[in-house]
Design an enzyme around this catalytic site. Structure first.
Site, PDB file in Angstrom:
ATOM      1  N   CYS A  93       0.814  -1.231   0.000  1.00  0.00           N
ATOM      2  CA  CYS A  93       0.000   0.000   0.000  1.00  0.00           C
ATOM      3  C   CYS A  93       0.836   1.265   0.000  1.00  0.00           C
ATOM      4  O   CYS A  93       0.329   2.339  -0.316  1.00  0.00           O
ATOM      5  CB  CYS A  93      -0.952   0.001   1.189  1.00  0.00           C
ATOM      6  SG  CYS A  93      -2.169  -1.297   1.022  1.00  0.00           S
TER       7      CYS A  93
ATOM      8  N   HIS B 294      -3.992   6.761   1.632  1.00  0.00           N
ATOM      9  CA  HIS B 294      -4.268   5.460   1.044  1.00  0.00           C
ATOM     10  C   HIS B 294      -5.713   5.085   1.335  1.00  0.00           C
ATOM     11  O   HIS B 294      -6.277   5.488   2.360  1.00  0.00           O
ATOM     12  CB  HIS B 294      -3.300   4.417   1.618  1.00  0.00           C
ATOM     13  CG  HIS B 294      -3.572   3.062   1.070  1.00  0.00           C
ATOM     14  ND1 HIS B 294      -3.526   2.809  -0.275  1.00  0.00           N
ATOM     15  CD2 HIS B 294      -3.952   1.914   1.665  1.00  0.00           C
ATOM     16  CE1 HIS B 294      -3.850   1.550  -0.482  1.00  0.00           C
ATOM     17  NE2 HIS B 294      -4.115   0.985   0.678  1.00  0.00           N
TER      18      HIS B 294
ATOM     19  N   ASN C  69      -9.791  -1.085  -2.201  1.00  0.00           N
ATOM     20  CA  ASN C  69      -8.365  -0.851  -1.973  1.00  0.00           C
ATOM     21  C   ASN C  69      -7.580  -1.384  -3.171  1.00  0.00           C
ATOM     22  O   ASN C  69      -7.519  -2.594  -3.373  1.00  0.00           O
ATOM     23  CB  ASN C  69      -7.955  -1.569  -0.677  1.00  0.00           C
ATOM     24  CG  ASN C  69      -6.478  -1.414  -0.350  1.00  0.00           C
ATOM     25  OD1 ASN C  69      -5.724  -0.796  -1.101  1.00  0.00           O
ATOM     26  ND2 ASN C  69      -6.062  -1.984   0.767  1.00  0.00           N
TER      27      ASN C  69
HETATM   28  N1  ACO Z   1     -18.898  -9.814   5.758  1.00  0.00           N
HETATM   29  C1  ACO Z   1     -19.570 -10.096   6.871  1.00  0.00           C
HETATM   30  N2  ACO Z   1     -18.979 -10.400   8.039  1.00  0.00           N
HETATM   31  C2  ACO Z   1     -17.637 -10.367   8.066  1.00  0.00           C
HETATM   32  C3  ACO Z   1     -16.867 -10.060   6.936  1.00  0.00           C
HETATM   33  C4  ACO Z   1     -17.542  -9.784   5.746  1.00  0.00           C
HETATM   34  N3  ACO Z   1     -16.909  -9.465   4.603  1.00  0.00           N
HETATM   35  N4  ACO Z   1     -15.564 -10.122   7.265  1.00  0.00           N
HETATM   36  C5  ACO Z   1     -15.498 -10.439   8.566  1.00  0.00           C
HETATM   37  N5  ACO Z   1     -16.763 -10.593   9.056  1.00  0.00           N
HETATM   38  C6  ACO Z   1     -17.180 -10.934  10.403  1.00  0.00           C
HETATM   39  C7  ACO Z   1     -16.117 -11.685  11.162  1.00  0.00           C
HETATM   40  O1  ACO Z   1     -16.182 -13.055  10.924  1.00  0.00           O
HETATM   41  C8  ACO Z   1     -16.446 -11.317  12.592  1.00  0.00           C
HETATM   42  O2  ACO Z   1     -17.527 -12.122  13.027  1.00  0.00           O
HETATM   43  P1  ACO Z   1     -17.608 -12.615  14.573  1.00  0.00           P
HETATM   44  O3  ACO Z   1     -17.689 -11.356  15.381  1.00  0.00           O
HETATM   45  O4  ACO Z   1     -18.838 -13.436  14.574  1.00  0.00           O
HETATM   46  O5  ACO Z   1     -16.343 -13.373  14.800  1.00  0.00           O
HETATM   47  C9  ACO Z   1     -16.955  -9.883  12.490  1.00  0.00           C
HETATM   48  O6  ACO Z   1     -17.382  -9.720  11.124  1.00  0.00           O
HETATM   49  C10 ACO Z   1     -15.902  -8.852  12.804  1.00  0.00           C
HETATM   50  O7  ACO Z   1     -14.726  -9.199  12.069  1.00  0.00           O
HETATM   51  P2  ACO Z   1     -13.427  -8.364  12.125  1.00  0.00           P
HETATM   52  O8  ACO Z   1     -12.410  -8.952  11.204  1.00  0.00           O
HETATM   53  O9  ACO Z   1     -13.053  -8.186  13.549  1.00  0.00           O
HETATM   54  O10 ACO Z   1     -13.951  -6.990  11.516  1.00  0.00           O
HETATM   55  P3  ACO Z   1     -13.313  -5.568  11.580  1.00  0.00           P
HETATM   56  O11 ACO Z   1     -14.261  -4.642  12.223  1.00  0.00           O
HETATM   57  O12 ACO Z   1     -11.891  -5.573  12.082  1.00  0.00           O
HETATM   58  O13 ACO Z   1     -13.269  -5.170  10.027  1.00  0.00           O
HETATM   59  C11 ACO Z   1     -11.675  -4.934   8.250  1.00  0.00           C
HETATM   60  C12 ACO Z   1     -12.470  -5.903   9.133  1.00  0.00           C
HETATM   61  C13 ACO Z   1     -12.674  -4.135   7.423  1.00  0.00           C
HETATM   62  C14 ACO Z   1     -10.802  -5.743   7.311  1.00  0.00           C
HETATM   63  C15 ACO Z   1     -10.829  -3.970   9.123  1.00  0.00           C
HETATM   64  O14 ACO Z   1     -10.177  -4.697  10.137  1.00  0.00           O
HETATM   65  C16 ACO Z   1      -9.821  -3.165   8.361  1.00  0.00           C
HETATM   66  O15 ACO Z   1     -10.136  -2.398   7.469  1.00  0.00           O
HETATM   67  N6  ACO Z   1      -8.530  -3.280   8.717  1.00  0.00           N
HETATM   68  C17 ACO Z   1      -7.457  -2.509   8.082  1.00  0.00           C
HETATM   69  C18 ACO Z   1      -7.164  -2.980   6.706  1.00  0.00           C
HETATM   70  C19 ACO Z   1      -5.943  -2.273   6.157  1.00  0.00           C
HETATM   71  O16 ACO Z   1      -5.727  -1.095   6.398  1.00  0.00           O
HETATM   72  N7  ACO Z   1      -5.103  -2.959   5.446  1.00  0.00           N
HETATM   73  C20 ACO Z   1      -3.860  -2.386   4.999  1.00  0.00           C
HETATM   74  C21 ACO Z   1      -3.819  -2.137   3.601  1.00  0.00           C
HETATM   75  S1  ACO Z   1      -3.868  -3.587   2.640  1.00  0.00           S
HETATM   76  C22 ACO Z   1      -2.253  -3.868   2.082  1.00  0.00           C
HETATM   77  O17 ACO Z   1      -1.288  -3.306   2.514  1.00  0.00           O
HETATM   78  C23 ACO Z   1      -2.083  -4.900   1.070  1.00  0.00           C
END
Ligand code: ACO
Length: 337
Positions: free
Chosen positions: A115, A263, A293
């Site tokens: 990223c 980003h 993204n």
């Molecule tokens: N649809 C529905 N439910 C989902 C999904 C989905 N797509 N994905 C996860 N869930 C569920 C999980 O299973 C979990 O269920 P549970 O509570 O029953 O266990 C619940 O939703 C919460 O899951 P989390 O993974 O904890 O969700 P979070 O609020 O952390 O959101 C996300 C996930 C959107 C990926 C977030 O953590 C995020 O954006 N993180 C940063 C990403 C980032 O900046 N990446 C860097 C750049 S990428 C790169 O460098 C290549």
């Protein structure tokens, strides 16, 4: 002194639009969950028939950037290609793009900084130009994520956030006393978090084969992410690096910055960032809603849009910043001339 200026920009996204409802047909997710947690409404993915590599997207974006700069491919001294999803394991997509541009021996360098690929790429290009090693550089950020995502429920936390796309900038060194072009860059990496966001296999460290059938069954050839940790790192480090780069460039207040292109990993990250620094509304540009993204393509893609829409104008100062896998994070300050 020599300053690095952007002479032309271009972008390209594949025609195929994948909505959140489309994703819900393949995995347990919903439009509501994706919008609420990430802000994403749709993304562009390459055609399911295959045959489109990252350098193909990069080529289309590059052609537009070259045309706008008034350059021929032969004018390029160096290609820098930022991607985490190269067409093939090796050689790099920069070499493939070089050939597709009809060039014979122009050097090409791939940057594997995810990223922050564009941010590292711009800092590297600026160093090449200011040292006199190159005068004209084509910097490309491009990704084809869609062909490497687990689109079952197992991979839903990662699959819903990524889109395909490319963008390119033509960079030129100009002798001037004016404070224009790239004003400053700040780069970081912290390898202890490498496993928090990675694609584990195929890999040279796995013997005797680089990937096993068991690993394929377990889905270890798909990206894995500790989303919560990456989110936390982003919302704490992005405000910090903003203050750091401003100090480095002698910029005293955020009022002196006209546009911020962070980003686009998650709209919530960017909203936290805005709140943390009390940035006036309208200064931060977001387009994650349309593209998801697109990793190394994200910042130049947004840059191209802001120039096209007249948001980023001559004389304006822009801040580019991001954090991603590595983890790596960084920023550039750029004054449009
Ligand atoms: N649809 C529905 N439910 C989902 C999904 C989905 N797509 N994905 C996860 N869930 C569920 C999980 O299973 C979990 O269920 P549970 O509570 O029953 O266990 C619940 O939703 C919460 O899951 P989390 O993974 O904890 O969700 P979070 O609020 O952390 O959101 C996300 C996930 C959107 C990926 C977030 O953590 C995020 O954006 N993180 C940063 C990403 C980032 O900046 N990446 C860097 C750049 S990428 C790169 O460098 C290549």
């Amino acid at each position: 002194m020599i300053r690095t200026l952007i002479r032309g920009t271009g972008r390209y996204v594949p025609e195929r639009v994948v909505t959140n409802d489309d994703l819900a047909q393949w995995m347990e997710t919903s439009d509501e969950w994706i919008r609420q947690r990430t802000g994403i409404e749709q993304r562009h993915w390459v055609s399911e028939t295959g045959e489109t590599g990252t350098s193909d997207l990069g080529l289309k974006a590059s052609k537009t950037a070259l045309e706008r700069a008034g350059w021929k491919p032969e004018d390029i001294d160096l290609i820098i290609f930022a991607t985490l999803s190269p067409d093939i394991f090796f050689p790099g997509s920069g070499c493939l793009l070089q050939h597709k541009l009809g060039l014979s021996t122009t050097p090409a360098l791939d940057i594997r900084q995810q990223c922050t690929g564009f941010i590292y790429g711009l800092a590297t290009a600026d160093a090449y130009i200011r040292s006199g090693m190159a005068e004209r550089i084509l910097l490309v950020g491009a990704e084809v994520h869609s062909t490497g995502l687990d689109i079952s429920t197992r991979g839903r936390d990662v699959a819903v956030i990524f889109g395909d796309g490319a963008a390119a900038v033509c960079l030129e060194g100009v002798e001037t006393d004016e404070p224009i072009g790239v004003l400053a860059s700040v780069l970081y990496s912290e390898g202890k978090h490498a496993e928090s966001l990675m694609l584990e296999a195929p890999a040279s460290r796995i013997c005797p084969e680089r990937i096993t059938h068991e690993m394929l069954d377990e889905g270890r050839h798909y990206p894995k992410m500790n989303g919560k940790l990456i989110f936390k790192l982003a919302v704490t480090r992005l405000p910090k690096i903003t203050m750091e780069i401003m100090e480095k460039a002698g910029i005293k207040t955020l009022d002196e910055i006209d546009l911020i292109i962070p980003h686009q990993a998650n709209l919530r990250i960017n909203q936290f960032y805005e709140q943390a620094l009390k940035i006036p509304e309208g200064k931060v540009y977001n387009n994650i809603q349309k593209y998801g993204n697109t990793t190394a393509a994200t910042i130049p893609l947004a840059l191209d849009e802001t120039i096209e829409k007249g948001i980023f104008k001559k004389g304006d100062t822009a801040l580019f910043l991001g954090l991603g896998a590595g983890v790596t994070w960084g920023a550039n300050l750029y004054r449009h001339a």
